[in-house]
Write an enzyme that holds these catalytic residues in place. Structure first.
Site, short mmCIF file in Angstrom:
data_model
loop_
_atom_site.label_atom_id
_atom_site.label_comp_id
_atom_site.label_asym_id
_atom_site.label_seq_id
_atom_site.Cartn_x
_atom_site.Cartn_y
_atom_site.Cartn_z
N LYS A 22 0.77 -1.33 -0.08
CA LYS A 22 0.12 0.18 0.01
C LYS A 22 1.01 1.34 -0.18
O LYS A 22 1.73 1.31 0.90
CB LYS A 22 -0.72 0.03 1.19
CG LYS A 22 -1.98 1.23 1.31
CD LYS A 22 -2.81 1.10 2.18
CE LYS A 22 -2.21 1.46 3.74
NZ LYS A 22 -2.05 3.08 3.68
N LYS A 57 -6.98 8.26 -0.70
CA LYS A 57 -8.05 8.86 0.07
C LYS A 57 -8.52 10.00 -0.36
O LYS A 57 -8.46 11.19 0.12
CB LYS A 57 -7.82 9.13 1.69
CG LYS A 57 -7.29 7.66 2.62
CD LYS A 57 -7.45 8.00 3.89
CE LYS A 57 -6.98 6.62 4.78
NZ LYS A 57 -5.64 6.32 4.63
N LEU A 58 -9.00 10.03 -1.60
CA LEU A 58 -9.58 11.08 -2.36
C LEU A 58 -10.58 11.71 -1.71
O LEU A 58 -11.64 11.01 -1.39
CB LEU A 58 -9.95 10.71 -3.64
CG LEU A 58 -8.66 10.08 -4.45
CD1 LEU A 58 -9.12 9.60 -5.83
CD2 LEU A 58 -7.72 11.23 -4.94
N ASP A 64 -3.42 4.48 -2.08
CA ASP A 64 -4.23 4.81 -0.69
C ASP A 64 -4.14 6.34 -0.71
O ASP A 64 -3.59 6.92 0.13
CB ASP A 64 -3.79 4.28 0.39
CG ASP A 64 -4.70 4.67 1.57
OD1 ASP A 64 -5.90 4.86 1.70
OD2 ASP A 64 -4.34 4.38 2.94
N ASP A 117 -12.95 15.36 -2.66
CA ASP A 117 -13.12 16.63 -3.31
C ASP A 117 -14.22 16.51 -4.01
O ASP A 117 -15.22 15.78 -3.89
CB ASP A 117 -11.60 16.79 -4.40
CG ASP A 117 -11.30 18.28 -4.64
OD1 ASP A 117 -12.45 19.04 -4.71
OD2 ASP A 117 -10.18 18.58 -4.41
N ILE A 118 -14.58 17.48 -5.12
CA ILE A 118 -15.61 17.83 -5.56
C ILE A 118 -16.04 16.62 -6.71
O ILE A 118 -14.70 16.03 -7.10
CB ILE A 118 -16.07 18.94 -6.17
CG1 ILE A 118 -14.79 19.16 -7.29
CG2 ILE A 118 -16.20 20.16 -5.26
CD1 ILE A 118 -15.15 20.45 -8.17
N PRO A 119 -16.84 16.02 -7.14
CA PRO A 119 -16.87 14.77 -8.06
C PRO A 119 -16.14 15.05 -9.25
O PRO A 119 -15.52 14.15 -9.65
CB PRO A 119 -18.48 14.60 -8.34
CG PRO A 119 -19.22 15.40 -7.09
CD PRO A 119 -18.38 16.14 -6.65
N ARG A 170 -3.70 -4.88 14.83
CA ARG A 170 -2.32 -4.88 16.14
C ARG A 170 -2.37 -6.54 16.63
O ARG A 170 -3.17 -6.97 17.37
CB ARG A 170 -2.96 -4.09 17.42
CG ARG A 170 -2.93 -2.40 16.89
CD ARG A 170 -1.53 -1.87 16.56
NE ARG A 170 -1.38 -0.65 16.30
CZ ARG A 170 -1.31 -0.29 14.94
NH1 ARG A 170 -1.36 -1.26 13.61
NH2 ARG A 170 -1.18 0.97 14.40
N GLY A 190 0.78 -1.87 8.85
CA GLY A 190 1.86 -0.80 8.73
C GLY A 190 2.92 -1.13 9.82
O GLY A 190 3.81 -1.90 9.82
N ARG A 191 2.82 -0.38 10.91
CA ARG A 191 3.89 -0.21 12.16
C ARG A 191 4.28 -1.33 12.77
O ARG A 191 5.45 -1.88 12.95
CB ARG A 191 3.51 0.97 12.85
CG ARG A 191 3.69 2.23 12.37
CD ARG A 191 3.03 3.37 12.83
NE ARG A 191 1.51 3.18 13.00
CZ ARG A 191 0.66 4.47 13.56
NH1 ARG A 191 1.09 5.09 14.17
NH2 ARG A 191 -0.57 4.06 13.36
N THR A 193 -9.98 4.60 11.05
CA THR A 193 -9.54 3.74 12.45
C THR A 193 -9.20 4.29 13.54
O THR A 193 -8.94 3.88 14.62
CB THR A 193 -8.78 2.41 11.97
OG1 THR A 193 -7.90 2.60 11.19
CG2 THR A 193 -9.68 1.31 11.34
N THR A 213 -13.52 16.44 -9.61
CA THR A 213 -12.07 16.24 -9.34
C THR A 213 -11.59 14.80 -8.88
O THR A 213 -10.67 14.45 -9.55
CB THR A 213 -11.68 17.24 -8.20
OG1 THR A 213 -11.88 18.52 -8.74
CG2 THR A 213 -9.91 17.27 -7.76
O1 C5P Z 1 0.77 1.35 11.09
P1 C5P Z 1 -0.52 1.13 10.92
O2 C5P Z 1 -0.76 -0.63 10.98
O3 C5P Z 1 -1.63 1.52 12.02
O4 C5P Z 1 -1.14 1.42 9.49
C1 C5P Z 1 -2.46 1.70 9.01
C2 C5P Z 1 -2.43 2.03 7.65
O5 C5P Z 1 -3.87 1.99 7.01
C3 C5P Z 1 -2.09 3.51 7.55
O6 C5P Z 1 -1.28 3.46 6.25
C4 C5P Z 1 -3.04 4.30 7.22
O7 C5P Z 1 -3.15 5.27 6.35
C5 C5P Z 1 -4.28 3.21 6.88
N1 C5P Z 1 -5.66 3.55 7.42
C6 C5P Z 1 -6.23 3.42 8.48
N2 C5P Z 1 -7.49 3.55 8.69
C7 C5P Z 1 -8.27 3.73 7.70
C8 C5P Z 1 -7.82 3.72 6.39
C9 C5P Z 1 -6.55 3.61 6.18
O8 C5P Z 1 -5.40 3.33 9.36
N3 C5P Z 1 -9.50 3.94 7.93
#
Ligand code: C5P
Length: 240
Positions: free
Chosen positions: A38, A68-69, A66, A71-73, A183, A214-215, A120, A75
């Site tokens: 991603k 996450k657009l 990702d 804006d107006i339709p 997590r 991610g992390r 989230t 665009t």
């Molecule tokens: O590091 P972590 O596991 O929290 O990463 C979550 C990823 O998911 C991030 O890149 C974040 O932009 C994305 N994300 C999110 N919540 C959403 C949509 C995307 O955490 N609702």
């Protein structure tokens, strides 16, 4: 039920890194252990579409843009058209503004549009602080937006582990549910901003098609081992 059979294909790794050097290191390390990379705002704003080519040069995994657009339709429609030329599988837009924007999803081919329902990082307190009615739960908002996204032609949505079961019930099994805020029980994320979290096992058991991590992988002492542990957890959750 979820769409892909191979457990690793259910794992999306969030390449939340500042530049292409770090991205390349992680793609080379993880490309056989995850199904999708991603690319988010941090990396895309810095490196542009070249980063997508770099990922493809080092991996056959899918790519999720990702952005996450929001804006107006007109665009958003234009941005989707541009994205459709980049060879990515998924792209995100915000569901906040309703059908006029969600329906732009129908106008692009070769790209699965996923609607972000409620981030989230947001919990009930934050929602109520923003003026949402006190009796409204996060899941009410997520479900409302998920249904609108489905009716508007989106391929799926992004929601937390807490809403997966309800979304699948209301929107049907074919509608893709992609879940960040993952997590694993063993992970420790410093100064965590995620609010509605779930373990990989719980999210998969609840019916998530794909999970975004991610992390917990990126910041692990051994990212490859962390990714592999998550894939094992996915597999065990599919075949308990
Ligand atoms: O590091 P972590 O596991 O929290 O990463 C979550 C990823 O998911 C991030 O890149 C974040 O932009 C994305 N994300 C999110 N919540 C959403 C949509 C995307 O955490 N609702």
């Amino acid at each position: 039920m979820p769409t892909t059979a191979n457990p690793k294909d259910r794992l999306i790794f969030a390449l939340d890194v500042p530049d292409k050097n770090e991205a390349q290191r992680l793609v080379k390390l993880l490309h056989t252990s995850v199904g999708c990379f991603k690319v988010g705002l941090e990396l895309f704003v810095r490196e542009g579409p070249d980063i997508l080519k770099l990922i493809k040069d080092h991996s056959s995994a899918e790519i999720f843009l990702d952005l996450k657009l929001h804006d107006i339709p007109a665009t958003v429609r234009g941005a989707l058209r541009s994205a459709a030329t980049l060879g990515v599988k998924y792209i995100t837009l915000h569901a906040t503004e309703g059908e006029a924007i969600l329906e732009t999803a129908k106008e692009v081919e070769g790209l699965e549009v996923l609607a972000v329902t409620v981030l989230t990082s947001m919990g009930e307190t934050q929602l109520h602080d923003l003026g949402f009615a006190q009796n409204l739960k996060v899941s009410d908002v997520v479900l409302d937006r998920a249904l609108r996204a489905r009716q508007s032609g989106c391929a799926g949505i992004i929601c937390s582990g807490e809403e997966i079961t309800q979304v699948k019930q209301k929107c049907g099994e074919e509608f893709k549910v992609v879940v960040p805020g993952i997590r694993p029980s063993w992970s420790q994320v410093v100064a965590d901003d995620q609010n509605r979290i779930a373990t990989p096992a719980k999210a998969i058991a609840a019916g998530a098609d794909l999970i975004v991590v991610g992390r917990p992988i990126r910041d692990s002492a051994d990212p490859l081992e962390a990714a592999r542990k998550i894939v094992v957890e996915i597999e065990e959750s599919i075949n308990p």
